[in-house]
Design an enzyme around this catalytic site. Structure first.
Site, PDB file in Angstrom:
ATOM      1  N   SER A   9      -9.246  -3.486   8.044  1.00 36.95           N
ATOM      2  CA  SER A   9      -8.037  -2.691   8.295  1.00 36.95           C
ATOM      3  C   SER A   9      -8.387  -1.287   8.798  1.00 36.95           C
ATOM      4  O   SER A   9      -7.671  -0.733   9.639  1.00 36.95           O
ATOM      5  CB  SER A   9      -7.156  -2.629   7.045  1.00 36.95           C
ATOM      6  OG  SER A   9      -7.736  -1.836   6.048  1.00 36.95           O
ATOM      7  N   GLN A  33      -4.168   6.246   3.109  1.00 36.68           N
ATOM      8  CA  GLN A  33      -4.787   7.520   3.506  1.00 36.68           C
ATOM      9  C   GLN A  33      -6.070   7.293   4.300  1.00 36.68           C
ATOM     10  O   GLN A  33      -6.389   8.045   5.219  1.00 36.68           O
ATOM     11  CB  GLN A  33      -5.099   8.366   2.259  1.00 36.68           C
ATOM     12  CG  GLN A  33      -3.874   8.794   1.496  1.00 36.68           C
ATOM     13  CD  GLN A  33      -2.908   9.591   2.356  1.00 36.68           C
ATOM     14  OE1 GLN A  33      -3.301  10.513   3.069  1.00 36.68           O
ATOM     15  NE2 GLN A  33      -1.641   9.205   2.317  1.00 36.68           N
ATOM     16  N   GLU A  34      -6.815   6.233   3.939  1.00 36.92           N
ATOM     17  CA  GLU A  34      -8.039   5.921   4.693  1.00 36.92           C
ATOM     18  C   GLU A  34      -7.712   5.734   6.167  1.00 36.92           C
ATOM     19  O   GLU A  34      -8.452   6.177   7.050  1.00 36.92           O
ATOM     20  CB  GLU A  34      -8.682   4.634   4.148  1.00 36.92           C
ATOM     21  CG  GLU A  34      -9.222   4.758   2.743  1.00 36.92           C
ATOM     22  CD  GLU A  34      -9.948   3.495   2.294  1.00 36.92           C
ATOM     23  OE1 GLU A  34     -10.568   2.817   3.112  1.00 36.92           O
ATOM     24  OE2 GLU A  34      -9.875   3.189   1.082  1.00 36.92           O
ATOM     25  N   ASN A  75     -19.321   6.730   7.272  1.00 39.60           N
ATOM     26  CA  ASN A  75     -18.840   5.712   6.341  1.00 39.60           C
ATOM     27  C   ASN A  75     -17.549   6.213   5.712  1.00 39.60           C
ATOM     28  O   ASN A  75     -17.320   7.425   5.625  1.00 39.60           O
ATOM     29  CB  ASN A  75     -19.875   5.481   5.233  1.00 39.60           C
ATOM     30  CG  ASN A  75     -19.446   4.408   4.245  1.00 39.60           C
ATOM     31  OD1 ASN A  75     -18.931   3.343   4.650  1.00 39.60           O
ATOM     32  ND2 ASN A  75     -19.609   4.663   2.967  1.00 39.60           N
ATOM     33  N   LEU A  82     -27.068   6.267  -1.491  1.00 35.41           N
ATOM     34  CA  LEU A  82     -25.817   5.506  -1.385  1.00 35.41           C
ATOM     35  C   LEU A  82     -24.595   6.379  -1.683  1.00 35.41           C
ATOM     36  O   LEU A  82     -24.554   7.057  -2.723  1.00 35.41           O
ATOM     37  CB  LEU A  82     -25.866   4.323  -2.367  1.00 35.41           C
ATOM     38  CG  LEU A  82     -24.649   3.384  -2.322  1.00 35.41           C
ATOM     39  CD1 LEU A  82     -24.632   2.589  -1.028  1.00 35.41           C
ATOM     40  CD2 LEU A  82     -24.653   2.449  -3.526  1.00 35.41           C
ATOM     41  N   HIS A 129     -15.537   5.862   2.078  1.00 35.77           N
ATOM     42  CA  HIS A 129     -15.714   5.395   0.701  1.00 35.77           C
ATOM     43  C   HIS A 129     -14.413   5.640  -0.055  1.00 35.77           C
ATOM     44  O   HIS A 129     -13.847   6.735   0.029  1.00 35.77           O
ATOM     45  CB  HIS A 129     -16.879   6.147   0.048  1.00 35.77           C
ATOM     46  CG  HIS A 129     -17.156   5.689  -1.349  1.00 35.77           C
ATOM     47  ND1 HIS A 129     -17.787   4.496  -1.630  1.00 35.77           N
ATOM     48  CD2 HIS A 129     -16.855   6.240  -2.544  1.00 35.77           C
ATOM     49  CE1 HIS A 129     -17.870   4.341  -2.938  1.00 35.77           C
ATOM     50  NE2 HIS A 129     -17.310   5.390  -3.522  1.00 35.77           N
TER      51      HIS A 129
HETATM   52  C1  GRF Z   1     -12.064   0.221   2.247  1.00 28.06           C
HETATM   53  O1  GRF Z   1     -11.435   0.508   1.034  1.00 28.06           O
HETATM   54  C2  GRF Z   1     -13.207   1.168   2.484  1.00 28.06           C
HETATM   55  O2  GRF Z   1     -12.995   2.437   1.947  1.00 28.06           O
HETATM   56  C3  GRF Z   1     -14.349   0.504   1.766  1.00 28.06           C
HETATM   57  O3  GRF Z   1     -14.154  -0.869   1.961  1.00 28.06           O
HETATM   58  C4  GRF Z   1     -12.769  -1.136   2.212  1.00 28.06           C
HETATM   59  C5  GRF Z   1     -12.711  -1.833   3.529  1.00 28.06           C
HETATM   60  O4  GRF Z   1     -11.402  -2.246   3.842  1.00 28.06           O
HETATM   61  N1  GRF Z   1     -15.620   1.002   2.246  1.00 28.06           N
HETATM   62  P1  GRF Z   1     -11.073  -2.734   5.325  1.00 28.06           P
HETATM   63  O5  GRF Z   1     -12.032  -3.868   5.633  1.00 28.06           O
HETATM   64  O6  GRF Z   1     -11.249  -1.567   6.240  1.00 28.06           O
HETATM   65  O7  GRF Z   1      -9.668  -3.198   5.267  1.00 28.06           O
END
Ligand code: GRF
Length: 202
Positions: A13, A173-174, A107, A144, A109
């Site tokens: 996503s 929010q991501e 990355n 990490l 997280h």
């Molecule tokens: C997300 O929560 C990201 O922060 C973590 O793994 C998840 C990946 O979700 N590293 P998607 O595959 O981007 O939907």
């Protein structure tokens, strides 16, 4: 045009949010490839539908982590990326690979780093009883879930939250901060001063 290679392991996503933003906002960048260590990652189909070269390379085909990372690095480099974006890529990377992409690998997280590194971050946050949780975009370093922080977003933790409801609030929010951070990178607006990321405003 800057070239971006995105690494995923699953639903992708965040990858979708990045692809959408790159197209809609006309970034000076192209998604050169999406690489997954799992052939059945659902994100691969979406990328393929959008005409992006897709590659699956399984870690199970390599005897050691080092062997896999050597093969992975050569696959990534065949697309000559300026930036490598980890978007739910569920592998711990070896130091030589991380060093090779120093300053050009990001990355995301799902926690407010430096709190809650590793897996099950939403469970960790609920167990700790924090009232704010969130997500962090950072440059990847050998340690990490560490490395200079580019962007963060915080969300409230509600009394009746479960891991799922909290994860969904963070994920929203991501999808905002990751495209934003990547856009800043490809526009050349990020710099590192004494290990701290500075962002030149538009
Ligand atoms: C997300 O929560 C990201 O922060 C973590 O793994 C998840 C990946 O979700 N590293 P998607 O595959 O981007 O939907």
């Amino acid at each position: 045009m800057r070239r971006i290679v995105i690494l995923i392991s699953g639903r992708g996503s965040n990858m979708r949010a990045v692809i959408r933003a790159a197209q809609n906002e006309k970034w000076p960048a192209q998604i050169a490839a999406v690489i997954s260590n799992k052939a059945d990652a659902t994100g691969l189909a979406y990328a393929a539908e959008h005409g992006i070269p897709c590659v699956a390379i399984s870690h199970k085909d390599y005897p050691t982590r080092e062997d896999f990372d050597i093969a992975l690095q050569s696959k990534i480099d065949s697309f000559a990326p300026d930036l490598v974006v980890l978007a739910g890529f569920m592998r711990v990377l070896t130091t030589p690979l991380v060093t090779h992409y120093a300053g050009r690998m990001l990355n995301i997280h799902p926690s407010l780093l430096p709190s809650f590194v590793g897996l099950a971050t939403h469970r960790q946050a609920l167990a700790a009883g924090v009232k704010l949780h969130g997500a962090t975009v950072h440059f990847v370093t050998a340690e990490l879930d560490h490395g200079p922080i580019v962007a963060q977003a915080a969300v409230p933790v509600l009394e009746d939250d479960t891991e799922e409801t909290l994860a969904a609030r963070v994920l929203e929010q991501e999808h905002i901060i990751y495209p934003h951070a990547i856009r800043c990178f490809v526009e050349g607006r990020l710099s590192l001063v004494d290990g701290v990321v500075r962002i030149k405003q538009d």
